[in-house]
Design a protein around this motif. Structure first.
Motif, PDB file in Angstrom:
ATOM      1  N   GLY A  45      42.579  51.563  25.248  1.00 37.60           N
ATOM      2  CA  GLY A  45      44.012  51.310  25.219  1.00 37.60           C
ATOM      3  C   GLY A  45      44.345  49.847  25.391  1.00 37.60           C
ATOM      4  O   GLY A  45      43.556  48.971  25.100  1.00 37.60           O
ATOM      5  N   GLY A  46      45.524  49.588  25.884  1.00 30.92           N
ATOM      6  CA  GLY A  46      46.042  48.244  26.012  1.00 30.92           C
ATOM      7  C   GLY A  46      47.324  48.117  25.195  1.00 30.92           C
ATOM      8  O   GLY A  46      47.842  49.115  24.664  1.00 30.92           O
ATOM      9  N   PRO A  47      47.881  46.928  25.116  1.00 29.95           N
ATOM     10  CA  PRO A  47      47.301  45.671  25.589  1.00 29.95           C
ATOM     11  C   PRO A  47      47.457  45.471  27.093  1.00 29.95           C
ATOM     12  O   PRO A  47      48.429  45.923  27.694  1.00 29.95           O
ATOM     13  N   HIS A  48      46.461  44.798  27.678  1.00 32.88           N
ATOM     14  CA  HIS A  48      46.464  44.427  29.075  1.00 32.88           C
ATOM     15  C   HIS A  48      46.514  42.910  29.184  1.00 32.88           C
ATOM     16  O   HIS A  48      46.350  42.189  28.198  1.00 32.88           O
ATOM     17  N   CYS A  49      46.708  42.455  30.408  1.00 34.37           N
ATOM     18  CA  CYS A  49      46.604  41.031  30.704  1.00 34.37           C
ATOM     19  C   CYS A  49      45.502  40.853  31.735  1.00 34.37           C
ATOM     20  O   CYS A  49      45.524  41.488  32.793  1.00 34.37           O
ATOM     21  N   LEU A  50      44.513  40.049  31.423  1.00 28.04           N
ATOM     22  CA  LEU A  50      43.409  39.744  32.328  1.00 28.04           C
ATOM     23  C   LEU A  50      43.709  38.402  32.997  1.00 28.04           C
ATOM     24  O   LEU A  50      43.788  37.372  32.321  1.00 28.04           O
ATOM     25  N   ALA A  51      43.902  38.431  34.312  1.00 27.79           N
ATOM     26  CA  ALA A  51      44.241  37.216  35.050  1.00 27.79           C
ATOM     27  C   ALA A  51      43.080  36.807  35.945  1.00 27.79           C
ATOM     28  O   ALA A  51      42.491  37.640  36.637  1.00 27.79           O
ATOM     29  N   VAL A  52      42.739  35.534  35.919  1.00 31.85           N
ATOM     30  CA  VAL A  52      41.690  34.974  36.766  1.00 31.85           C
ATOM     31  C   VAL A  52      42.322  33.878  37.613  1.00 31.85           C
ATOM     32  O   VAL A  52      42.841  32.887  37.082  1.00 31.85           O
ATOM     33  N   GLN A  53      42.292  34.054  38.935  1.00 38.08           N
ATOM     34  CA  GLN A  53      42.957  33.141  39.850  1.00 38.08           C
ATOM     35  C   GLN A  53      41.953  32.492  40.793  1.00 38.08           C
ATOM     36  O   GLN A  53      41.180  33.167  41.470  1.00 38.08           O
ATOM     37  N   GLY A  54      41.957  31.185  40.817  1.00 41.79           N
ATOM     38  CA  GLY A  54      41.244  30.419  41.824  1.00 41.79           C
ATOM     39  C   GLY A  54      42.196  29.366  42.303  1.00 41.79           C
ATOM     40  O   GLY A  54      43.331  29.656  42.679  1.00 41.79           O
ATOM     41  N   ALA A  55      41.777  28.125  42.262  1.00 40.25           N
ATOM     42  CA  ALA A  55      42.708  27.032  42.557  1.00 40.25           C
ATOM     43  C   ALA A  55      43.714  26.879  41.423  1.00 40.25           C
ATOM     44  O   ALA A  55      44.777  26.300  41.606  1.00 40.25           O
ATOM     45  N   ASN A  56      43.362  27.360  40.251  1.00 40.65           N
ATOM     46  CA  ASN A  56      44.287  27.450  39.119  1.00 40.65           C
ATOM     47  C   ASN A  56      44.257  28.877  38.598  1.00 40.65           C
ATOM     48  O   ASN A  56      43.504  29.717  39.109  1.00 40.65           O
ATOM     49  N   THR A  57      45.050  29.163  37.615  1.00 42.25           N
ATOM     50  CA  THR A  57      45.123  30.522  37.078  1.00 42.25           C
ATOM     51  C   THR A  57      44.960  30.498  35.565  1.00 42.25           C
ATOM     52  O   THR A  57      45.528  29.659  34.876  1.00 42.25           O
ATOM     53  N   ILE A  58      44.190  31.444  35.091  1.00 42.85           N
ATOM     54  CA  ILE A  58      44.053  31.675  33.650  1.00 42.85           C
ATOM     55  C   ILE A  58      44.578  33.067  33.362  1.00 42.85           C
ATOM     56  O   ILE A  58      44.229  34.031  34.046  1.00 42.85           O
ATOM     57  N   LYS A  59      45.425  33.173  32.361  1.00 45.80           N
ATOM     58  CA  LYS A  59      45.948  34.471  31.958  1.00 45.80           C
ATOM     59  C   LYS A  59      45.577  34.727  30.503  1.00 45.80           C
ATOM     60  O   LYS A  59      45.958  33.966  29.620  1.00 45.80           O
ATOM     61  N   LEU A  60      44.849  35.792  30.265  1.00 40.63           N
ATOM     62  CA  LEU A  60      44.476  36.193  28.908  1.00 40.63           C
ATOM     63  C   LEU A  60      45.332  37.384  28.506  1.00 40.63           C
ATOM     64  O   LEU A  60      45.208  38.469  29.085  1.00 40.63           O
ATOM     65  N   GLU A  61      46.157  37.187  27.502  1.00 42.34           N
ATOM     66  CA  GLU A  61      47.062  38.239  27.058  1.00 42.34           C
ATOM     67  C   GLU A  61      46.448  39.025  25.898  1.00 42.34           C
ATOM     68  O   GLU A  61      45.465  38.609  25.290  1.00 42.34           O
ATOM     69  N   ASP A  62      47.066  40.178  25.622  1.00 42.87           N
ATOM     70  CA  ASP A  62      46.687  40.998  24.469  1.00 42.87           C
ATOM     71  C   ASP A  62      45.232  41.436  24.537  1.00 42.87           C
ATOM     72  O   ASP A  62      44.494  41.368  23.559  1.00 42.87           O
ATOM     73  N   VAL A  63      44.804  41.873  25.710  1.00 44.68           N
ATOM     74  CA  VAL A  63      43.442  42.377  25.906  1.00 44.68           C
ATOM     75  C   VAL A  63      43.437  43.880  25.641  1.00 44.68           C
ATOM     76  O   VAL A  63      44.226  44.626  26.233  1.00 44.68           O
ATOM     77  N   LEU A  64      42.560  44.320  24.748  1.00 41.41           N
ATOM     78  CA  LEU A  64      42.423  45.739  24.442  1.00 41.41           C
ATOM     79  C   LEU A  64      41.133  46.288  25.030  1.00 41.41           C
ATOM     80  O   LEU A  64      40.201  45.545  25.340  1.00 41.41           O
TER      81      LEU A  64
END
Length: 527
Positions: A91-110
């Motif tokens: 399914g999806g779409p999901h958002c994969l978020a990676v947080q450390g001192a900064n944040t990366i957000k990957l959108e449209d993850v299936l």
């Protein structure tokens, strides 16, 4: 890759924390990074604890979030970190978020089914060059099929990353994608109705040994001659000198070409620019290090493979080398004995009226043998789809579908024919041999003409002649020749480009075979 805050799948407290971190001075924090296998539009393997990894400052805490789950870890002394996601359904779409001192957000993850597409040029062969490419590309509107192309990097130094990103299949994007991979993935999507991810890392002309980790080959005595040959090359090869010699030859050619033109004669053959052997696609482990390693560990269902042409002159060695490669991948991937399906070499080169030795036939035999050597393996036979004058047959649609049959039947429980008929046993009676075939489906049949073609027969003298044959049952063929009174062996489609016509009624061709084990032309060729 887009970097932003507040993915929908995380709560307000986490979003506020991310905003505060983003407002901090840049020099006060490390930077979390992800490899190129993780970008927007990626596909995660469903029902698997997918690994997610990357880099950060040593000791930095990293949080990975998707859907309703959150995972925390700490970067090690080298700045590396990894987590495993809780398995997700398709399914999806999901958002994969990676947080450390900064944040990366990957959108449209299936989330769906992910397959590796590897091999040499027939797997690399792009949709834009396949049969009916214009129509295929215009119809390629599949937003739930995604792919990532891994660049061709040959090196003895293991790589952790590559330059690339996941792409959505559209008429504008699909052209460079592996045609076999695309048609395989499209069939899975249309049958299963779940997102499909394709990791396309094929390299034209590549040798099987280049896909295997160097220490794995070096410690195996069966490949001693191959390793020693490359060690000699590595000590003596000077690419600068090779290029200098090429430039000298090129200048001589220019003079000769001009003279030929003035004299009204054909132009001599132009020298071909040499490839660097040390960074090429044949050196053991070069592709493993530069292409495969950055993707190893990514969640997958399995792999499809189309290679063997480069190793045909060493077919007996391939009997061991190919299974070794598969085992190496499975061990390093850490996801068990995942499915591995390949394409047997197609028919190619000139047709011959009389029986002859064939390195390509021996390579096909080595490929077939691998199914008995390793579990969860399968072979798509395409002895009917080749083109005598072109090593790259353009009908990649049927190739992809025959691979998809294996996956659909073996991995997804779809009731569909998948295994080509295959030799099982033989029985002599007078001057005839009756061959019994396994995986005959609804029974054997022939195409074009009623009489089975492609059989040869020999006595103890090992001198093969063309044979007559007839179907004598749903899975049996009777083979004979009036000039062989005491037959010892039968062969079928044993040629570079055989004329053969036996299929099962599900349109899968009979697998080329021989009933003997007499020494072949590639025996002893090991480097």
């Amino acid at each position: 890759m887009r970097h932003s805050l507040c993915p929908r799948s995380v709560g307000l407290p986490l979003c506020l924390a991310l905003a505060a971190l983003a407002a901090a001075p840049a020099g006060a924090r490390g930077e979390v990074k992800l490899p190129a296998i993780f970008t927007e539009h990626l596909v995660l393997q469903r029902d698997l604890a997918n690994p997610v990894w990357g880099w950060a400052a040593p000791g930095e805490e990293v949080t990975v979030s998707i859907a309703d789950q959150k995972h925390k870890t700490t970067a090690d002394k080298d700045g590396k970190w990894s987590v495993k996601l809780t398995p997700l359904p398709a399914g999806g779409p999901h958002c994969l978020a990676v947080q450390g001192a900064n944040t990366i957000k990957l959108e449209d993850v299936l989330v769906g089914e992910v397959w590796i597409c590897s091999g040499q040029s027939n797997m690399q062969w792009a949709v834009k060059s396949a049969r009916d490419s214009e129509l295929e590309m215009k119809a390629a509107n599949f937003p739930k099929i995604r792919f990532v192309n891994v660049p061709q990097v040959g090196t003895d130094q293991p790589q952790d990353d590559f330059k690339g990103s996941w792409q959505v299949v559209t008429p504008d994007s699909v052209g460079p994608l592996s045609a076999v991979g695309y048609f395989f993935g499209r069939q899975l999507y249309e049958t299963l109705g779940v997102p499909i991810g394709l990791v396309n890392d094929a390299w034209g002309g590549s040798a099987c040994e280049a896909w295997v980790r160097r220490d794995v080959i070096e410690k195996d005595e069966r490949f001693k001659a191959l390793v020693e040959n490359w060690q000699t090359i590595e000590k003596s090869y000077d690419h600068a000198k090779t290029i200098a010699k090429f430039n000298e030859d090129l200048e001589k050619w220019k003079v000769a070409a001009a003279a030929a033109k003035d004299a009204g004669k054909p132009e001599p053959q132009k020298p071909k620019a040499p490839n660097n052997l040390l960074t090429g696609n044949s050196r053991p482990a070069n592709i493993y290090n530069g292409v495969l390693k950055p993707t190893i560990g990514y969640g997958i269902r399995g792999a499809i493979w189309y290679q063997g042409e480069t190793n045909a002159g060493r077919a007996y060695q391939y009997r061991d080398l190919f299974p070794l490669m598969i085992q190496n991948w499975r061990e390093d991937w850490g996801q068990g004995e995942f499915p591995f399906y390949w394409v047997q070499l197609a028919d190619y080169m000139a047709e011959r009226a009389e029986p002859a030795d064939s390195a390509w036939a021996e390579l096909r035999e080595a490929q077939t043998m691998t199914m008995d050597r390793l579990p969860n393996t399968g072979q798509a036979v395409i002895i009917d789809l080749g083109e005598g004058k072109d090593i790259h047959p353009r009908n990649k649609q049927e190739v992809g579908m025959r691979l998809a049959r294996w996956a659909l039947a073996k991995d997804y429980g779809v009731n569909v024919a998948y295994h080509s008929p295959q030799y099982k046993s033989m029985e002599r009676s007078g001057n005839k041999i009756t061959v019994t075939v396994d995986y005959e489906g609804s029974g054997l049949t022939t195409i074009d003409v009623k009489e089975p073609r492609g059989f040869t027969i020999a006595g103890a003298d090992k001198k093969f002649v063309n044979a007559e044959a007839k179907l004598v049952g749903p899975n049996k063929l009777e083979v004979w020749s009036d000039v062989v009174s005491e037959p010892a062996s039968v062969r079928y489609a044993w040629a570079d480009n055989p004329i053969c016509n036996v299929f099962n009624k599900e349109d899968l061709p009979l697998t080329p075979f021989r009933t003997d084990d007499w020494p072949g032309v590639t025996l002893g060729k090991d480097k």
